[in-house]
Write an enzyme that holds these catalytic residues in place. Structure first.
Site, PDB file in Angstrom:
ATOM      1  N   THR A 177      42.031  41.194  38.294  1.00 13.20           N
ATOM      2  CA  THR A 177      41.797  40.093  37.348  1.00 13.20           C
ATOM      3  C   THR A 177      42.230  38.721  37.850  1.00 13.20           C
ATOM      4  O   THR A 177      42.143  37.746  37.114  1.00 13.20           O
ATOM      5  CB  THR A 177      42.517  40.372  36.013  1.00 13.20           C
ATOM      6  OG1 THR A 177      43.921  40.540  36.284  1.00 13.20           O
ATOM      7  CG2 THR A 177      41.978  41.619  35.340  1.00 13.20           C
ATOM      8  N   GLY A 197      49.291  47.454  31.900  1.00 14.87           N
ATOM      9  CA  GLY A 197      48.916  46.083  31.581  1.00 14.87           C
ATOM     10  C   GLY A 197      49.021  45.795  30.094  1.00 14.87           C
ATOM     11  O   GLY A 197      49.376  46.661  29.292  1.00 14.87           O
ATOM     12  N   ASP A 211      34.256  37.294  29.331  1.00 10.80           N
ATOM     13  CA  ASP A 211      33.355  36.166  29.105  1.00 10.80           C
ATOM     14  C   ASP A 211      32.864  35.569  30.423  1.00 10.80           C
ATOM     15  O   ASP A 211      31.881  34.827  30.444  1.00 10.80           O
ATOM     16  CB  ASP A 211      34.052  35.080  28.287  1.00 10.80           C
ATOM     17  CG  ASP A 211      35.339  34.570  28.937  1.00 10.80           C
ATOM     18  OD1 ASP A 211      36.160  35.423  29.333  1.00 10.80           O
ATOM     19  OD2 ASP A 211      35.534  33.346  29.049  1.00 10.80           O
ATOM     20  N   TYR A 218      34.961  37.248  40.570  1.00  8.73           N
ATOM     21  CA  TYR A 218      35.500  38.088  39.501  1.00  8.73           C
ATOM     22  C   TYR A 218      34.425  38.413  38.463  1.00  8.73           C
ATOM     23  O   TYR A 218      34.215  39.581  38.109  1.00  8.73           O
ATOM     24  CB  TYR A 218      36.687  37.381  38.837  1.00  8.73           C
ATOM     25  CG  TYR A 218      37.130  38.013  37.539  1.00  8.73           C
ATOM     26  CD1 TYR A 218      37.709  39.272  37.521  1.00  8.73           C
ATOM     27  CD2 TYR A 218      36.960  37.338  36.323  1.00  8.73           C
ATOM     28  CE1 TYR A 218      38.106  39.854  36.317  1.00  8.73           C
ATOM     29  CE2 TYR A 218      37.362  37.908  35.131  1.00  8.73           C
ATOM     30  CZ  TYR A 218      37.939  39.167  35.134  1.00  8.73           C
ATOM     31  OH  TYR A 218      38.334  39.734  33.940  1.00  8.73           O
ATOM     32  N   TRP A 255      40.621  35.348  27.163  1.00 10.23           N
ATOM     33  CA  TRP A 255      41.889  34.672  26.875  1.00 10.23           C
ATOM     34  C   TRP A 255      42.934  35.637  26.285  1.00 10.23           C
ATOM     35  O   TRP A 255      43.532  35.390  25.245  1.00 10.23           O
ATOM     36  CB  TRP A 255      41.668  33.501  25.919  1.00 10.23           C
ATOM     37  CG  TRP A 255      40.731  32.443  26.398  1.00 10.23           C
ATOM     38  CD1 TRP A 255      39.756  32.535  27.356  1.00 10.23           C
ATOM     39  CD2 TRP A 255      40.659  31.085  25.922  1.00 10.23           C
ATOM     40  NE1 TRP A 255      39.094  31.349  27.506  1.00 10.23           N
ATOM     41  CE2 TRP A 255      39.623  30.433  26.633  1.00 10.23           C
ATOM     42  CE3 TRP A 255      41.373  30.377  24.951  1.00 10.23           C
ATOM     43  CZ2 TRP A 255      39.288  29.107  26.418  1.00 10.23           C
ATOM     44  CZ3 TRP A 255      41.023  29.045  24.731  1.00 10.23           C
ATOM     45  CH2 TRP A 255      40.005  28.417  25.463  1.00 10.23           C
ATOM     46  N   ILE A 281      41.908  54.571  41.248  1.00 15.89           N
ATOM     47  CA  ILE A 281      40.531  54.662  40.737  1.00 15.89           C
ATOM     48  C   ILE A 281      39.485  54.407  41.816  1.00 15.89           C
ATOM     49  O   ILE A 281      38.312  54.745  41.636  1.00 15.89           O
ATOM     50  CB  ILE A 281      40.292  53.721  39.530  1.00 15.89           C
ATOM     51  CG1 ILE A 281      40.455  52.251  39.931  1.00 15.89           C
ATOM     52  CG2 ILE A 281      41.185  54.099  38.363  1.00 15.89           C
ATOM     53  CD1 ILE A 281      39.988  51.269  38.855  1.00 15.89           C
ATOM     54  N   LYS A 328      32.733  42.106  37.538  1.00 15.72           N
ATOM     55  CA  LYS A 328      32.831  42.675  36.187  1.00 15.72           C
ATOM     56  C   LYS A 328      31.448  42.953  35.618  1.00 15.72           C
ATOM     57  O   LYS A 328      31.250  43.963  34.917  1.00 15.72           O
ATOM     58  CB  LYS A 328      33.617  41.733  35.269  1.00 15.72           C
ATOM     59  CG  LYS A 328      35.096  41.632  35.598  1.00 15.72           C
ATOM     60  CD  LYS A 328      35.820  42.970  35.493  1.00 15.72           C
ATOM     61  CE  LYS A 328      35.962  43.441  34.065  1.00 15.72           C
ATOM     62  NZ  LYS A 328      36.731  44.724  33.978  1.00 15.72           N
TER      63      LYS A 328
END
Length: 292
Positions: free
Chosen positions: A65, A10, A105, A128, A152, A40, A132
């Site tokens: 994501t 990524g 965020d 999501y 971002w 994982i 996280k």
């Protein structure tokens, strides 16, 4: 020192690897398994891989994501972001190595009136964000952890908002971009540098790391269009207007994603450069790579 990078294919994982090599780390000391090489979500596979490689630091960048996709694929999102993180934290604890977990965020609800501090209450509004945050909590059960919330993100290796909007501009006189979501863009080259700095320290805990300064998605787009000499007009619209234009529902995004990065300086690290400077360097990198 030996390093394991999950999600190395990524944007961020790619630049962490590049940053380590630039600091003189031997390539043999950096493990960058693909998801095929290391699943994982398979606890046994994670334990075997780490036992064999014996890293000193785990950079955990792998994640599900797709924010909108997570609403439909909740089990898969949870499996990757929660179970996968648990497997890595458990093996990090067993071997006694540092783990750096990249968060977001989206753990906040975006209703603040001032930049979020690292210890502010979390309140994720999407699947999501919830997964996280669960990953954050799992990692924090082990003392030798760093949790780094970012936002971002854009880099040369992989897909991102900037690349998408540069392509969208082709042959179009105008585009509509959301103007009521405020945050900070983050260049993976700069974020990777900070993460490697962290890995060389024992200043464990939660950090916020984005490029300096704030903007809306529309202002961000105007800036990289200007630098790339693209004349496409940016129409500034609200989130609600954008959803209507897109004609499909979206997971809830934080309207206010300003993150306080004061802790970076407080702990003796260097803040990331301002986002406009980051965009200039990124456009130059894309041009050099022949992507512009």
């Amino acid at each position: 020192m030996k390093y394991l990078i999950t999600g190395a294919s990524g944007q961020l994982g790619f630049d962490i690897q590049r940053g380590l090599l630039e600091r003189g780390v031997n390539s043999d000391s950096i493990a960058t398994p693909s998801s095929k090489d290391l699943d994982i979500t398979n606890a046994g596979a994670v334990e075997k891989y780490v036992d064999n490689f014996r890293p000193d630091v785990i950079f955990h960048c792998a994640a599900y994501t797709n924010v909108d996709g997570a609403e439909k694929n909740q089990e898969l999102c949870k499996k990757v972001n929660v179970d996968g993180t648990r497997n890595l934290r458990q093996v990090a604890e067993k071997v006694g190595v540092k783990i750096i977990y990249v968060s977001t965020d989206y753990v906040f609800d975006g209703e603040n009136l001032q930049p979020y501090e690292v210890n502010d209450d979390t309140n994720p509004q999407s699947v999501y964000g919830q997964t996280k945050l669960a990953g954050e909590e799992i990692v924090q059960e082990y003392p030798k952890h760093f949790v780094v919330r970012t936002a971002w993100v854009f880099g040369v290796n992989g897909r991102n908002f900037v690349k998408t909007m540069l392509k969208v501009a082709n042959g179009r006189e105008e585009v509509s971009v959301v103007d009521d979501q405020i945050g900070s863009p983050t260049y993976t080259v700069d974020l990777a540098r900070f993460l490697v700095d962290l890995s060389e320290s024992d200043e464990y805990g939660i950090y916020h790391a984005t490029n300096e300064g704030f903007c809306s998605w529309a202002e961000f787009t105007e800036e990289f269009y200007k630098i790339a000499n693209i004349k496409t007009k940016v129409n500034k619209v609200s989130t609600e207007e954008y959803i209507q234009l897109a004609g499909k529902p979206q997971a809830k995004r934080p309207h206010y994603s300003k993150l306080s990065k004061d802790k970076i300086e407080q702990k003796g690290f260097e803040r990331l450069p301002n986002w406009q400077d980051a965009v200039k360097r990124y456009i130059a990198e894309l041009t050099k790579e022949g992507e512009l």
